[in-house]
Design a protein around this motif. Structure first.
Motif, PDB file in Angstrom:
ATOM      1  N   UNK A  64       0.809  -1.218   0.000  1.00  0.00           N
ATOM      2  CA  UNK A  64       0.000   0.000   0.000  1.00  0.00           C
ATOM      3  C   UNK A  64       0.843   1.269   0.000  1.00  0.00           C
ATOM      4  N   UNK A  65       2.112   1.187   0.438  1.00  0.00           N
ATOM      5  CA  UNK A  65       2.937   2.386   0.530  1.00  0.00           C
ATOM      6  C   UNK A  65       3.593   2.765  -0.796  1.00  0.00           C
ATOM      7  N   UNK A  66       3.466   1.934  -1.819  1.00  0.00           N
ATOM      8  CA  UNK A  66       3.932   2.296  -3.161  1.00  0.00           C
ATOM      9  C   UNK A  66       2.713   2.778  -3.942  1.00  0.00           C
ATOM     10  N   UNK A  67       2.421   4.069  -3.849  1.00  0.00           N
ATOM     11  CA  UNK A  67       1.177   4.603  -4.407  1.00  0.00           C
ATOM     12  C   UNK A  67       1.123   4.477  -5.925  1.00  0.00           C
ATOM     13  N   UNK A  68       2.255   4.655  -6.585  1.00  0.00           N
ATOM     14  CA  UNK A  68       2.275   4.555  -8.043  1.00  0.00           C
ATOM     15  C   UNK A  68       1.948   3.134  -8.495  1.00  0.00           C
ATOM     16  N   UNK A  69       2.504   2.152  -7.794  1.00  0.00           N
ATOM     17  CA  UNK A  69       2.234   0.761  -8.134  1.00  0.00           C
ATOM     18  C   UNK A  69       0.774   0.411  -7.856  1.00  0.00           C
ATOM     19  N   UNK A  70       0.266   0.853  -6.726  1.00  0.00           N
ATOM     20  CA  UNK A  70      -1.126   0.570  -6.377  1.00  0.00           C
ATOM     21  C   UNK A  70      -2.067   1.139  -7.442  1.00  0.00           C
ATOM     22  N   UNK A  71      -1.823   2.363  -7.867  1.00  0.00           N
ATOM     23  CA  UNK A  71      -2.663   2.966  -8.910  1.00  0.00           C
ATOM     24  C   UNK A  71      -2.575   2.171 -10.206  1.00  0.00           C
ATOM     25  N   UNK A  72      -1.359   1.753 -10.562  1.00  0.00           N
ATOM     26  CA  UNK A  72      -1.160   0.979 -11.782  1.00  0.00           C
ATOM     27  C   UNK A  72      -1.908  -0.353 -11.708  1.00  0.00           C
ATOM     28  N   UNK A  73      -1.817  -1.032 -10.570  1.00  0.00           N
ATOM     29  CA  UNK A  73      -2.488  -2.320 -10.420  1.00  0.00           C
ATOM     30  C   UNK A  73      -4.000  -2.157 -10.419  1.00  0.00           C
ATOM     31  N   UNK A  74      -4.487  -1.138  -9.750  1.00  0.00           N
ATOM     32  CA  UNK A  74      -5.939  -0.891  -9.754  1.00  0.00           C
ATOM     33  C   UNK A  74      -6.447  -0.655 -11.174  1.00  0.00           C
ATOM     34  N   UNK A  75      -5.712   0.149 -11.934  1.00  0.00           N
ATOM     35  CA  UNK A  75      -6.110   0.415 -13.322  1.00  0.00           C
ATOM     36  C   UNK A  75      -6.063  -0.872 -14.148  1.00  0.00           C
ATOM     37  N   UNK A  76      -5.027  -1.681 -13.931  1.00  0.00           N
ATOM     38  CA  UNK A  76      -4.902  -2.922 -14.683  1.00  0.00           C
ATOM     39  C   UNK A  76      -6.006  -3.912 -14.375  1.00  0.00           C
ATOM     40  N   UNK A  77      -6.374  -4.010 -13.109  1.00  0.00           N
ATOM     41  CA  UNK A  77      -7.477  -4.884 -12.732  1.00  0.00           C
ATOM     42  C   UNK A  77      -8.788  -4.354 -13.307  1.00  0.00           C
ATOM     43  N   UNK A  78      -8.973  -3.034 -13.231  1.00  0.00           N
ATOM     44  CA  UNK A  78     -10.200  -2.436 -13.741  1.00  0.00           C
ATOM     45  C   UNK A  78     -10.389  -2.623 -15.237  1.00  0.00           C
ATOM     46  N   UNK A  79      -9.275  -2.629 -15.984  1.00  0.00           N
ATOM     47  CA  UNK A  79      -9.353  -2.793 -17.434  1.00  0.00           C
ATOM     48  C   UNK A  79      -9.461  -4.250 -17.858  1.00  0.00           C
ATOM     49  N   UNK A  80      -9.278  -5.174 -16.916  1.00  0.00           N
ATOM     50  CA  UNK A  80      -9.344  -6.593 -17.244  1.00  0.00           C
ATOM     51  C   UNK A  80      -8.011  -7.191 -17.644  1.00  0.00           C
ATOM     52  N   UNK A  81      -6.946  -6.398 -17.654  1.00  0.00           N
ATOM     53  CA  UNK A  81      -5.634  -6.951 -18.013  1.00  0.00           C
ATOM     54  C   UNK A  81      -5.101  -7.852 -16.920  1.00  0.00           C
ATOM     55  N   UNK A  82      -5.222  -7.413 -15.653  1.00  0.00           N
ATOM     56  CA  UNK A  82      -4.644  -8.145 -14.540  1.00  0.00           C
ATOM     57  C   UNK A  82      -5.712  -8.709 -13.612  1.00  0.00           C
ATOM     58  N   UNK A  83      -5.374  -9.804 -12.964  1.00  0.00           N
ATOM     59  CA  UNK A  83      -6.071 -10.251 -11.765  1.00  0.00           C
ATOM     60  C   UNK A  83      -5.002 -10.477 -10.696  1.00  0.00           C
ATOM     61  N   UNK A  84      -5.430 -10.646  -9.446  1.00  0.00           N
ATOM     62  CA  UNK A  84      -4.487 -10.666  -8.322  1.00  0.00           C
ATOM     63  C   UNK A  84      -4.586 -11.976  -7.553  1.00  0.00           C
ATOM     64  N   UNK A  85      -3.427 -12.587  -7.322  1.00  0.00           N
ATOM     65  CA  UNK A  85      -3.268 -13.792  -6.527  1.00  0.00           C
ATOM     66  C   UNK A  85      -2.394 -13.435  -5.325  1.00  0.00           C
ATOM     67  N   UNK A  86      -2.651 -14.034  -4.177  1.00  0.00           N
ATOM     68  CA  UNK A  86      -1.794 -13.798  -3.015  1.00  0.00           C
ATOM     69  C   UNK A  86      -0.549 -14.668  -3.104  1.00  0.00           C
ATOM     70  N   UNK A  87       0.621 -14.031  -2.885  1.00  0.00           N
ATOM     71  CA  UNK A  87       1.900 -14.739  -2.971  1.00  0.00           C
ATOM     72  C   UNK A  87       2.603 -14.631  -1.632  1.00  0.00           C
ATOM     73  N   UNK A  88       2.158 -15.441  -0.678  1.00  0.00           N
ATOM     74  CA  UNK A  88       2.740 -15.407   0.654  1.00  0.00           C
ATOM     75  C   UNK A  88       2.318 -14.173   1.431  1.00  0.00           C
ATOM     76  N   UNK A  89       3.103 -13.875   2.462  1.00  0.00           N
ATOM     77  CA  UNK A  89       2.905 -12.659   3.257  1.00  0.00           C
ATOM     78  C   UNK A  89       4.101 -11.725   3.105  1.00  0.00           C
ATOM     79  N   UNK A  90       5.319 -12.253   3.353  1.00  0.00           N
ATOM     80  CA  UNK A  90       6.503 -11.407   3.216  1.00  0.00           C
ATOM     81  C   UNK A  90       7.573 -12.008   2.308  1.00  0.00           C
ATOM     82  N   UNK A  91       7.393 -13.255   1.888  1.00  0.00           N
ATOM     83  CA  UNK A  91       8.289 -13.939   0.944  1.00  0.00           C
ATOM     84  C   UNK A  91       9.725 -14.053   1.474  1.00  0.00           C
ATOM     85  N   UNK A  92       9.902 -14.011   2.774  1.00  0.00           N
ATOM     86  CA  UNK A  92      11.244 -14.102   3.337  1.00  0.00           C
ATOM     87  C   UNK A  92      11.653 -15.572   3.437  1.00  0.00           C
TER      88      UNK A  92
END
Length: 288
Positions: A64-92
């Motif tokens: 959430x703290x990368x505002x540019x990325x969040x906006x890009x992902x929201x737009x991509x999901x809204x246009x139908x290009x992207x969908x979102x899958x959960x990939x772990x919590x912190x990937x450490x």
């Protein structure tokens, strides 16, 4: 016609939206992004090297703290290009192993990560892809408890020994045997390496359909890895096409930094469109 979905892993706080656009902007394809909610410091090509070592081990970077990325992902999901899958919590990943193969509080991590993605991106997240494709029994139980579809490999590792598991493994063995390309001894050796040791390099065919096991739905993806080439992936795609089934092609956006990998992907994409009968979908459709 067969359904084919592309699963692109490792999008996180550090991801530059311009890099995602350079990768996917030139292809007219639906893509499912496996997104890390709160990436931590660990060795990974998905984060800058300055964040690999000598950091506070408890430091986390919320998407959430990368505002540019969040906006890009929201737009991509809204246009139908992207969908979102959960990939772990912190990937450490630590010397003890990948995130969802070592922690004890996996249900809490799963729920917290899912809530973060859903509230940040305004989406429903119903699929889970474990970091490094590794799940302990506790991890499996957490995912099934949340009724999430899972991308996982059908092996004996971390499984209960229930009648359902035995039936599923038997059906999988029969499918693999019917479509094996080598002799019986080589098949038996590969099956042992896959099931007992978790060695996915054997290249045995995966069923082109979701399977229900341990009370939840799972799907086995085929990975595009530069060092492994594309012939094994082609075989899996041909099989899915012949059976009018489904296939998930798993890769990482940062692999496209290699011109050789991009060339492999484009060769594979051309092959699919020229020789097969694909229906490109988001990963969610694979579980329908």
């Amino acid at each position: 016609m067969f359904d084919i979905a592309i699963r692109d892993a490792d999008t996180n706080y550090h991801t530059d939206p311009e890099e995602l656009e350079r990768v996917w902007g030139e292809y007219d394809l639906p893509v499912s992004l496996a997104v890390v909610p709160n990436h931590g410091p660990t060795r990974s090509p998905a984060i800058p090297e300055d964040y690999w070592y000598d950091r506070d081990p408890d430091e986390r970077f919320p998407l959430a703290e990368n505002e540019a990325l969040v906006e890009y992902l929201r737009d991509g999901v809204g246009s139908g290009r992207y969908s979102v899958i959960q990939h772990g919590y912190d990937h450490v990943r630590t010397p003890a192993g990948p995130e969802f193969a070592r922690h004890g509080n996996l249900h809490e991590r799963l729920v917290a990560g899912r809530d973060h993605l859903e509230s940040t991106l305004g989406v429903d997240v119903d699929l889970f892809a474990p970091p490094d494709s590794a799940l302990s029994r506790t991890g499996l139980e957490a995912v099934k408890r949340e009724r999430m579809g899972t991308f996982h490999y059908l092996t004996l590792r971390g499984r209960t020994r229930s009648a359902e598991v035995v039936r599923t493994l038997a059906a999988d063995a029969l499918f693999k045997y019917r479509h094996a390309e080598r002799g019986l001894l080589a098949f038996a050796q590969d099956l042992y390496r896959l099931w007992a040791m978790g060695d996915r390099s054997v290249g045995l065919p995966a069923r082109p359909e979701p399977y229900r096991i341990d009370g939840g739905w799972e799907f086995t993806a085929v990975s595009l890895v530069e060092s492994a080439g594309i012939e094994r992936v082609k075989r899996q795609l041909r099989l899915a096409d012949e059976l009018e089934g489904k296939c998930c092609l798993a890769l990482h956006y940062h692999d496209f930094r290699s011109s050789r990998f991009r060339a492999q992907f484009e060769e594979l994409l051309g092959y699919v469109r020229r020789e097969l009968d694909p229906n490109f979908v988001h990963c969610e459709a694979l579980f329908d």
